[in-house]
Write a protein that holds these residues in place. Structure first.
Motif, PDB file in Angstrom:
ATOM      1  N   LEU A   1       0.828  -1.207   0.000  1.00 23.38           N
ATOM      2  CA  LEU A   1       0.000   0.000   0.000  1.00 23.38           C
ATOM      3  C   LEU A   1       0.864   1.260   0.000  1.00 23.38           C
ATOM      4  CD1 LEU A   1      -2.758  -1.003   2.584  1.00 23.38           C
ATOM      5  CD2 LEU A   1      -2.968  -0.905   0.101  1.00 23.38           C
ATOM      6  N   PHE A   2       1.925   1.233   0.796  1.00 18.79           N
ATOM      7  CA  PHE A   2       2.818   2.393   0.881  1.00 18.79           C
ATOM      8  C   PHE A   2       3.545   2.612  -0.447  1.00 18.79           C
ATOM      9  CE2 PHE A   2       7.120   4.049   1.723  1.00 18.79           C
ATOM     10  CZ  PHE A   2       6.785   5.289   2.261  1.00 18.79           C
ATOM     11  N   SER A   3       4.100   1.551  -1.013  1.00 18.41           N
ATOM     12  CA  SER A   3       4.886   1.689  -2.239  1.00 18.41           C
ATOM     13  C   SER A   3       4.008   1.987  -3.458  1.00 18.41           C
ATOM     14  CB  SER A   3       5.706   0.420  -2.495  1.00 18.41           C
ATOM     15  OG  SER A   3       4.871  -0.710  -2.601  1.00 18.41           O
ATOM     16  N   ASN A   4       2.765   1.515  -3.437  1.00 19.56           N
ATOM     17  CA  ASN A   4       1.855   1.805  -4.559  1.00 19.56           C
ATOM     18  C   ASN A   4       1.415   3.260  -4.569  1.00 19.56           C
ATOM     19  OD1 ASN A   4      -1.317   1.614  -5.614  1.00 19.56           O
ATOM     20  ND2 ASN A   4       0.147   0.390  -6.787  1.00 19.56           N
ATOM     21  N   TRP A   5       1.323   3.856  -3.419  1.00 21.31           N
ATOM     22  CA  TRP A   5       1.005   5.275  -3.214  1.00 21.31           C
ATOM     23  C   TRP A   5      -0.228   5.732  -4.001  1.00 21.31           C
ATOM     24  CZ3 TRP A   5       2.801   7.680   0.814  1.00 21.31           C
ATOM     25  CH2 TRP A   5       2.579   9.046   0.936  1.00 21.31           C
ATOM     26  N   GLY A   6      -1.296   4.966  -3.907  1.00 25.56           N
ATOM     27  CA  GLY A   6      -2.555   5.361  -4.533  1.00 25.56           C
ATOM     28  C   GLY A   6      -2.577   5.251  -6.044  1.00 25.56           C
ATOM     29  N   THR A   7      -1.547   4.643  -6.628  1.00 27.43           N
ATOM     30  CA  THR A   7      -1.450   4.558  -8.084  1.00 27.43           C
ATOM     31  C   THR A   7      -2.654   3.854  -8.699  1.00 27.43           C
ATOM     32  OG1 THR A   7       0.969   4.543  -8.051  1.00 27.43           O
ATOM     33  CG2 THR A   7      -0.091   3.645 -10.000  1.00 27.43           C
ATOM     34  N   SER A   8      -3.050   2.726  -8.133  1.00 24.68           N
ATOM     35  CA  SER A   8      -4.142   1.945  -8.712  1.00 24.68           C
ATOM     36  C   SER A   8      -5.446   2.744  -8.720  1.00 24.68           C
ATOM     37  CB  SER A   8      -4.313   0.630  -7.953  1.00 24.68           C
ATOM     38  OG  SER A   8      -4.466   0.858  -6.568  1.00 24.68           O
ATOM     39  N   ASN A   9      -5.730   3.485  -7.634  1.00 19.55           N
ATOM     40  CA  ASN A   9      -6.928   4.314  -7.600  1.00 19.55           C
ATOM     41  C   ASN A   9      -6.863   5.439  -8.630  1.00 19.55           C
ATOM     42  OD1 ASN A   9      -6.586   3.070  -4.799  1.00 19.55           O
ATOM     43  ND2 ASN A   9      -8.665   3.856  -4.687  1.00 19.55           N
ATOM     44  N   PHE A  10      -5.683   6.042  -8.770  1.00 20.15           N
ATOM     45  CA  PHE A  10      -5.500   7.130  -9.727  1.00 20.15           C
ATOM     46  C   PHE A  10      -5.726   6.638 -11.154  1.00 20.15           C
ATOM     47  CE2 PHE A  10      -2.807   9.736 -12.536  1.00 20.15           C
ATOM     48  CZ  PHE A  10      -3.358  10.981 -12.268  1.00 20.15           C
TER      49      PHE A  10
END
Length: 398
Positions: A49-58
């Motif tokens: 979750l930390f490393s993805n940094w909201g990428t999937s939601n964006f």
């Protein structure tokens, strides 16, 4: 319907692969290693979750606008994953994973897989996404354990060396595929950081609410208690696999309805979704109570009456929380992210002292009670928010 069924089967297969991995660990390395494995699973999820940094939601929100910086996205995923791994390795003894720290390096690969999932979902390739996330990721880890254990390589280093060598090969094709699916627009890092901040904080709070109890149990109780609680929790978490299979199908539509403020269509999706999950939860509760003793036997873990109580308390929490709908999904993909974070933060601040006190005085039963209360609280507060502010009733019989 066929696609939903296939996705569910892949989720189930992935879940059984995960259960089989845990069984191999418990039977060949002992309860202590299985207990450490439960902590590592939590840390890996936190690191992803930390490393993805909201990428999937964006990606889900902006996919059709072709304004996704692929290069920056992948760079952030990898760098943030490495930073998190370094921090965990520094505190590995304090965290209680001194024997299982080798598993933490999988964060790098899982973060890339999570980013790819968003692209595949938005391009209608849910089946391909499920094959990677549910089949390959979980099945390959199980196979790595199975092969090494059966040829006499009872070493975690050798097992994960085999697993990582396969993931490196898969990651090459994952990165190549991401470049072919996404846009090439350049984006400022500061903007990227701000965009991902709220959803990342929200996701981390969700994870802490769901899995902080393991670390509290590890601190106040023994490894046996942690292993028993984790096994019951793992069974309960299988419900989320079914719910994820459904929401993946609905997600493009949910995102579209949110963008168009089409609350009536959202209400319709929510009602059908919640009712299916509730029926499925009741069915699973019956099945689990019948087979629980056999599952514990497979893991070579002694079963007590408390384990039945823990299981049913956790299942009750899942059942009641799902009555209040998909508010978390709607908030995560809308402009209500800040509201979601505020609600989760309030519940987390209550949960922290609650789980410490309940575990200290009531053991794993206390952990199950505090977990269920807080899961229900988040869903209920979001239900109240959408009913009052958006005139959207998310209750399952609304």
């Amino acid at each position: 319907m066929k696609k939903s069924l296939f996705l569910l089967l892949m989720k189930i297969f992935g879940a059984f692969s995960t259960l089989a991995t845990g069984m191999l660990i418990s039977r060949n390395f002992g309860e202590e290693y299985f207990a450490e494995y439960s902590l590592v699973v939590t840390l890996i999820a936190l690191g992803v979750l930390f490393s993805n940094w909201g990428t999937s939601n964006f990606v889900v929100q902006n996919f059709k606008r072709d304004n996704i910086d692929i290069r920056l996205t992948l760079l952030v995923n990898i760098i943030f994953a490495i930073v998190f791994i370094i921090i965990v390795l520094f505190f590995k003894n304090w965290l209680g994973i001194e024997n299982f720290f080798i598993a933490i390096f999988s964060i790098i690969f899982y973060s890339l897989f999570l980013t790819k999932s968003a692209f595949l979902i938005m391009t209608g390739k849910q089946i391909k996404n499920s094959l990677i996330n549910d089949f390959l990721k979980n099945f390959l880890l199980m196979i790595s354990f199975f092969i090494c254990v059966n040829i006499g390589f009872n070493s975690l280093n050798k097992i994960y060396a085999l697993y990582y060598s396969i993931l490196i090969l898969i990651s090459y094709f994952v990165i190549k595929d991401i470049y072919s699916l996404g846009g090439q627009k350049r984006q400022d890092f500061k903007v990227f950081f701000v965009q991902g901040f709220y959803i990342t904080v929200s996701s981390i709070i969700i994870l802490l609410l769901a899995q902080l109890d393991r670390f509290v149990i590890n601190y106040f109780l023994d490894k046996n208690s942690l292993a028993r609680y984790f096994l019951s929790y793992t069974l309960v978490s299988l419900i989320s696999l079914f719910s994820q299979s459904l929401i993946v199908i609905y997600l493009p539509k949910v995102s579209e309805y949110i963008g168009n403020d089409n609350f009536e269509s959202l209400r319709y999706i929510n009602k059908n979704y919640s009712r299916i999950i509730i029926v499925f939860t009741l069915f699973q509760t019956i099945i689990y109570n019948i087979i629980l003793k056999y599952i514990f036997l497979l893991y070579k873990i002694e079963l007590y009456l408390n384990d039945y109580i823990v299981l049913n308390i956790l299942m009750l929490g899942v059942l009641i929380s799902n009555m209040f709908g998909i508010g978390m999904t709607i908030a995560a993909y809308s402009e209500d992210k800040l509201t979601l974070v505020k609600i989760q933060l309030i519940v987390l601040l209550v949960y922290l002292p609650l789980v410490v006190l309940t575990v200290k005085y009531y053991g794993i039963i206390g952990a199950a009670i505090s977990f269920s209360i807080c899961q229900i609280a988040v869903k209920y507060l979001l239900y109240l928010f959408y009913r009052k502010k958006r005139k959207l009733n998310l209750f399952f019989i609304g």
